[in-house]
Every structure is written in structure tokens, then in C-alpha cells.
Design a protein around this motif. Structure first.
Motif, PDB file in Angstrom:
ATOM      1  N   ASP A 183       4.226 -18.263 -45.753  1.00 34.77           N
ATOM      2  CA  ASP A 183       3.637 -17.002 -46.101  1.00 34.77           C
ATOM      3  C   ASP A 183       2.376 -16.586 -46.269  1.00 34.77           C
ATOM      4  O   ASP A 183       1.827 -15.550 -46.721  1.00 34.77           O
ATOM      5  N   PHE A 184       1.595 -17.256 -44.936  1.00 32.23           N
ATOM      6  CA  PHE A 184      -0.105 -17.317 -45.755  1.00 32.23           C
ATOM      7  C   PHE A 184      -0.138 -17.143 -47.031  1.00 32.23           C
ATOM      8  O   PHE A 184      -1.961 -16.694 -47.911  1.00 32.23           O
ATOM      9  N   GLN A 185       0.052 -17.417 -48.303  1.00 26.54           N
ATOM     10  CA  GLN A 185      -0.313 -17.584 -49.658  1.00 26.54           C
ATOM     11  C   GLN A 185      -0.269 -18.830 -49.851  1.00 26.54           C
ATOM     12  O   GLN A 185      -0.196 -19.905 -49.477  1.00 26.54           O
ATOM     13  N   SER A 186      -1.531 -19.375 -50.987  1.00 30.27           N
ATOM     14  CA  SER A 186      -1.901 -21.088 -51.856  1.00 30.27           C
ATOM     15  C   SER A 186      -1.887 -20.809 -52.613  1.00 30.27           C
ATOM     16  O   SER A 186      -0.786 -20.415 -53.442  1.00 30.27           O
ATOM     17  N   ILE A 187      -1.591 -21.821 -52.447  1.00 27.81           N
ATOM     18  CA  ILE A 187      -1.268 -22.928 -53.516  1.00 27.81           C
ATOM     19  C   ILE A 187      -2.751 -23.701 -54.221  1.00 27.81           C
ATOM     20  O   ILE A 187      -3.710 -24.342 -53.442  1.00 27.81           O
ATOM     21  N   TYR A 188      -2.423 -23.449 -55.146  1.00 29.77           N
ATOM     22  CA  TYR A 188      -3.455 -23.908 -56.507  1.00 29.77           C
ATOM     23  C   TYR A 188      -3.524 -24.959 -57.604  1.00 29.77           C
ATOM     24  O   TYR A 188      -2.835 -24.769 -57.628  1.00 29.77           O
ATOM     25  N   ALA A 189      -4.242 -26.766 -57.477  1.00 33.21           N
ATOM     26  CA  ALA A 189      -4.063 -27.360 -58.353  1.00 33.21           C
ATOM     27  C   ALA A 189      -4.757 -28.097 -58.386  1.00 33.21           C
ATOM     28  O   ALA A 189      -6.035 -28.173 -58.355  1.00 33.21           O
ATOM     29  N   LEU A 190      -4.881 -28.499 -59.749  1.00 32.79           N
ATOM     30  CA  LEU A 190      -5.993 -29.162 -61.056  1.00 32.79           C
ATOM     31  C   LEU A 190      -5.264 -30.689 -61.660  1.00 32.79           C
ATOM     32  O   LEU A 190      -4.649 -31.156 -61.943  1.00 32.79           O
ATOM     33  N   VAL A 191      -5.861 -31.709 -61.444  1.00 33.90           N
ATOM     34  CA  VAL A 191      -5.594 -32.708 -61.297  1.00 33.90           C
ATOM     35  C   VAL A 191      -6.506 -33.487 -62.322  1.00 33.90           C
ATOM     36  O   VAL A 191      -7.968 -33.831 -62.003  1.00 33.90           O
TER      37      VAL A 191
END
Length: 528
Positions: free
Chosen positions: A107-115
Motif C-alpha cells: 500500500d505504498f507504505q514504508s518500513i523503517y528498521a535499525l539493527v
């Protein structure tokens, strides 16, 4: 270790908070680990831990309770993102192993992640840790919009909003001085930044002078605040004489922002002096908060601010001296808590409730305390409770009901879930903390380490289990069961405490309702 994008002052503040928390909750353990939100972690052990990959236990999960849409696509996009970040973090260098990024999902949404891994790990161990930690995601956060997996040697966080400081991470990724082109670029950036700051400062100076000339009334409230605080100033020499130059013999205790000392003024009045730490780059905001807030607050269940001192690098707050120190020294002490019969404990519960109600509704300001816990409740000579330590408090307008923050402060175990996970706080956040306090006062046990024989469990989960099983009397301090206290009143207060610690903030009562229930002989859940 702090999260890779956290600035130094915030890192220092987090480490100091987490240190104080570990000293409070793990006073005798040979090894412990704590995570303060997703900002920093602290681990110590009596065994070698540097350069060694540690796998759970212990570990910790935190998750968003909202479901993601088109989860299969969401899961695939998240897996791709984490695989990419894992390699970047593992080979990030000898001093930092962190990587962050985002990917467009459903749905054109973004996933943000930090490792991030602890920097002592080898690239191979860092990669292995992140692979194993990622396997926890289906177990903790399956189908959820966000989550955090904490392991002793690494952690993973993902959200559907940007939660990290991308600029800071890019700064950390800049090559060293050996790269001439980048060195030149950095010099140019610095010079341009300085020139821009000078121009901006001149512009703001001119603008400020015009505003002062045209609208002098706008500064009226600030001037009033300054005048109020000026009248409360103490000379440093007076405080030094009163505390015998902050001698250890006069030291009452140590808190998150410094030590507290007992003193006596020339007129014979006893005082308590909170001395903010000099070596931490923090405390200024908390100091200003307490001076301005407490100068305007007057209630018998709030500790009274007598004055302050800001002189020679010292930041001191001067309070009335409260004879019996803090509540935690009584209810968690096997000997002292026998002095707290049910009559005294009920009096303490009611006094705390009235103090919070005053902050929420009856004072000229609406204040959210945000750090209600036994060590921040003081007891006077008559065992009347007084709420203390307003360094974390937030001021609301009369029409405001909630707010959000990315800076989570307070003490885990007393934080409402919506605040600890999403940074959302309101008067219902304080209601949750009050509920935890009530259950601790009745049980005589800390909320995070209820001991039953050889077993240690969480107080709230133990309370809910016994409430559902109809064995609520198991919650009660054995001393209260053998005393003359009314078991029906005790059960009523446990019921109130459980109403206050419900997961959904909307289901919790207001403090006005709590006081009504405390003074009633029956509870009817349909009335709140």
C-alpha cells in the motif's frame, strides 16, 4: 551502549537513568542487563563478556499491537530490508556496528528498521546474532506493524514510521581524514555552517529587539516566572553551612540526577538539598521544571519547594525536610513494613491519590508527573505521603488531554504500555503508575520481582492471575493478613489497583473516580 544515531547528551542521560534503575532493581545480582526503551543498554557480569556472542536468555520483546496490512508482502519486504542491513552493520567498523534504512512495502507504505550489535563482536558473530534475533520476530511480532527484539549482543527494531536520526547516521558513516576529497568537503560544510549561523544570529537578534519594543506584554509571564524564582534563591555559602559542606554524614540518598543531603538553616529549620550531578551534561531542563512547577504548587500531599541555588557550577534544590524518607524504604523492607499496618497503608494510598488529583485537575496547572514510584513518595513524621521529584513532569493546557514524545523518561515497571511503546502520555499514564503503587503497597513486593518461594514473577501478571482464579488474598502482605485490617477494604483497594493498570488507557478510571471508589463501600464497574 547507546543506539547508533543517539546524540551524546541523550546518551549520557539514558546511561545515568539506566544505571540508577539497575542499582534499584538488581542490588545484589552478579550479572544483569537492562534496556532503556530503544535508546541505550547496560550490561554487567562477573564473567568475561567482551568479544563473546551472548544469546538469550535473557532477551526481551516489545511490539506494536496494531496489525500490518497484506502481511505476507509486509513480511517479505521486512526480511529483505533486514538482510541488507545485517551486512552493513556487521562490517560497520571497530567502534560501531549499526545500520538503518527503509523499504517500500504494501500500500505504498514504508518500513523503517535499525539493527545494531555491540561493537566488541567480530563481523561474523554480529551477523550470526542478527540472524538469530530476526528469528524472534515471528514469535513476538507476527503480523504487527512494529516491534523490537533485544538480545544481549544485538537488537533489531522495525516500525512503519521513521524513528531514527538519519542525519546522525550519515555523519557517522563519513570516511576518515585520509580521504582528501571528503576532508575538503567537511571543511567546506563547517565553514558554510558557521557563516550561516552568524547571519541567522544577527537576523534573530534584530527580530528579537523589534518584538521586545513592539510587544512587551508577551514577556510578562516569563518575567513573572523569573521574579518568582528570584525570590526563592539561596546563597551557596548558606547551603554549604547547612549541610556541613555536603558531608557524607548528612547524605540521605542518591537519585538519578544526584545526591540528596540533610541540612539545617541558621533559623533551625531542617531542609533537604538535592544536588544535581556536575559531571553529567544533563539536568538543566529537569532543574528548571522543578523550580517553576513546585514554586506554583501548594498541597499537603506534595513536597514543598523552599528554594534553589544556581551558583559556581552548582545546581541545588532546597525542599522541606520529610522525616521518614521515602515509601520504598518501608514497604520493601521486611522489618520496617511491619510498622505499616492497614490503617497507615490506606492513609498513604489515599494521600497519594489526592496529590495526583490535585496535579491533574485542581491546581492552576494540569501536570503529568510521569515518574510516580515508591522512591518518589516521601513520608513525614505522621506518615502522610508527599509526592516528590518533578524533574520529568510535563505541563498541559487545560484543554489538552494527551501528548507524544520520542524521549521516554521514567522507570520501567511503572510506565503505562502506551507510553513505554509509543511515547503517548496523558493523565491516564499517571493513573497506571498509581495502580502499580497500590499493588506494591498492599503486597509489600516490588512490581518486577515478586518472590513466591523459589519463583520470581511480575507483580501485575501475578495479580491478574489471582484475580481471575478468585485467590486475590494471595496478593496481600502476610503481615496485613494477620493484623486487624479489614480484608474487604484491602480487596477493594486491590480491585482499584487492577482497574488502574488495565492495558487500554480509556478503560482506566480518572483520579477523581479513584478517590470516590476509595471512599465507597462497593465497586460497580459500570460507573466508570
Amino acid at each position: 551502549m547507546c543506539r547508533g544515531d543517539v546524540q551524546l547528551p541523550e546518551c549520557r542521560e539514558c546511561i545515568q537513568n539506566i544505571t540508577a534503575g539497575l542499582l534499584d532493581f538488581c542490588p545484589n545480582q552478579k550479572q544483569a542487563i537492562a534496556w532503556y526503551w530503544n535508546i541505550c543498554m547496560l550490561r554487567y557480569s562477573n564473567k568475561t563478556i567482551l568479544g563473546t556472542l551472548a544469546t538469550p536468555p535473557p532477551g526481551l520483546w516489545v511490539r506494536d499491537t496494531r496489525n500490518a496490512t497484506s502481511y505476507e508482502q509486509f513480511k517479505a519486504s521486512l526480511r529483505t530490508l533486514l538482510d541488507n542491513l545485517r551486512g552493513r552493520a556487521a562490517y560497520g567498523g571497530p567502534l560501531r556496528k549499526v545500520a538503518a534504512g527503509n523499504v517500500t512495502a504494501t500500500d505504498f507504505q514504508s518500513i523503517y528498521a535499525l539493527v545494531q550489535c555491540t561493537p566488541d563482536l567480530s563481523p561474523e558473530d554480529c551477523g550470526k546474532c542478527l540472524i538469530e534475533a530476526a528469528k524472534d520476530i515471528p514469535r513476538c511480532c507476527d503480523g504487527m506493524r512494529g516491534g523490537i527484539v533485544f538480545w544481549p549482543s544485538c537488537n533489531i527494531r522495525f516500525e512503519m514510521y521513521s524513528f531514527y536520526n538519519e542525519t546522525r547516521l550519515q555523519e557517522l558513516a563519513l570516511p576518515g581524514e585520509g580521504d582528501g576529497s571528503n576532508t575538503t568537503r567537511i571543511v567546506i560544510i563547517i565553514v558554510v555552517s558557521i557563516v550561516a549561523c552568524v547571519i541567522l544570529a544577527v537576523f534573530l537578534g534584530v527580530l528579537l529587539r523589534k518584538r521586545i519594543k513592539r510587544k512587551p506584554r508577551e514577556t510578562h509571564e516569563t518575567v513573572d516566572d523569573i521574579r518568582t524564582t528570584e525570590s526563592l534563591k539561596y546563597a551557596l555559602s548558606t547551603i554549604r553551612d547547612a549541610t556541613n559542606d555536603f558531608s557524607n554524614d548528612n547524605k540521605l540518598g542518591q537519585g538519578g540526577f544526584g545526591a540528596v543531603y540533610k541540612g539545617k538553616l541558621p533559623n533551625g529549620e531542617e531542609i533537604a538539598v538535592k544536588r544535581l550531578s556536575k559531571d553529567s551534561g544533563q539536568g538543566d531542563l529537569e532543574f528548571k521544571n522543578e523550580v517553576l512547577l513546585l514554586a506554583k504548587l501548594q498541597h499537603r500531599n506534595l513536597v514543598r519547594l523552599l528554594g534553589f541555588c544556581l551558583e559556581a557550577m552548582e545546581k541545588l534544590l532546597v525542599y522541606e525536610f520529610v522525616q521518614n524518607a521515602s515509601l520504598d524504604l518501608f514497604i520493601f523492607d521486611p522489618t520496617k513494613r511491619t510498622y505499616l499496618d492497614w490503617k497507615r497503608r490506606y492513609k498513604i494510598i489515599g494521600g497519594i491519590a489526592r496529590g495526583i488529583l490535585y496535579l491533574h485537575e485542581d491546581s492552576q496547572l494540569r501536570i503529568i508527573h510521569r515518574d510516580l514510584k515508591p522512591s518518589n513518595v516521601l513520608l513525614d513524621g505522621s506518615m502522610n505521603p508527599k509526592i516528590a521529584d518533578f524533574g520529568m513532569a510535563r505541563l498541559f493546557g487545560q484543554d489538552e488531554t494527551q501528548d507524544y514524545t520520542s524521549r521516554i523518561v521514567g522507570t520501567y515497571g511503572y510506565m503505562a504500555p502506551e507510553y513505554a511503546i509509543h511515547g503517548q502520555f496523558s493523565i491516564k499514564s499517571d493513573v497506571f503508575s498509581f495502580g502499580v503503587l497500590v499493588l506494591e503497597i498492599i503486597s509489600g513486593q516490588r512490581n518486577n520481582c515478586l518472590r513466591r518461594g523459589e519463583n520470581v514473577e511480575n507483580l501485575l501478571s501475578f495479580a491478574w492471575k489471582n484475580w481471575r482464579d478468585g485467590t486475590t488474598e494471595n496478593m496481600v502482605d502476610p503481615f496485613l493478613r494477620s493484623s486487624s485490617g479489614s480484608m474487604s477494604d484491602i480487596m477493594r483497594c486491590i480491585h482499584i489497583g487492577l482497574l488502574c493498570v488495565q492495558e487500554n488507557a480509556a478503560d482506566r478510571p480518572t483520579m477523581a473516580s479513584v478517590i470516590l471508589m476509595l471512599n465507597s463501600f462497593s465497586l460497580n464497574g459500570s460507573t466508570y
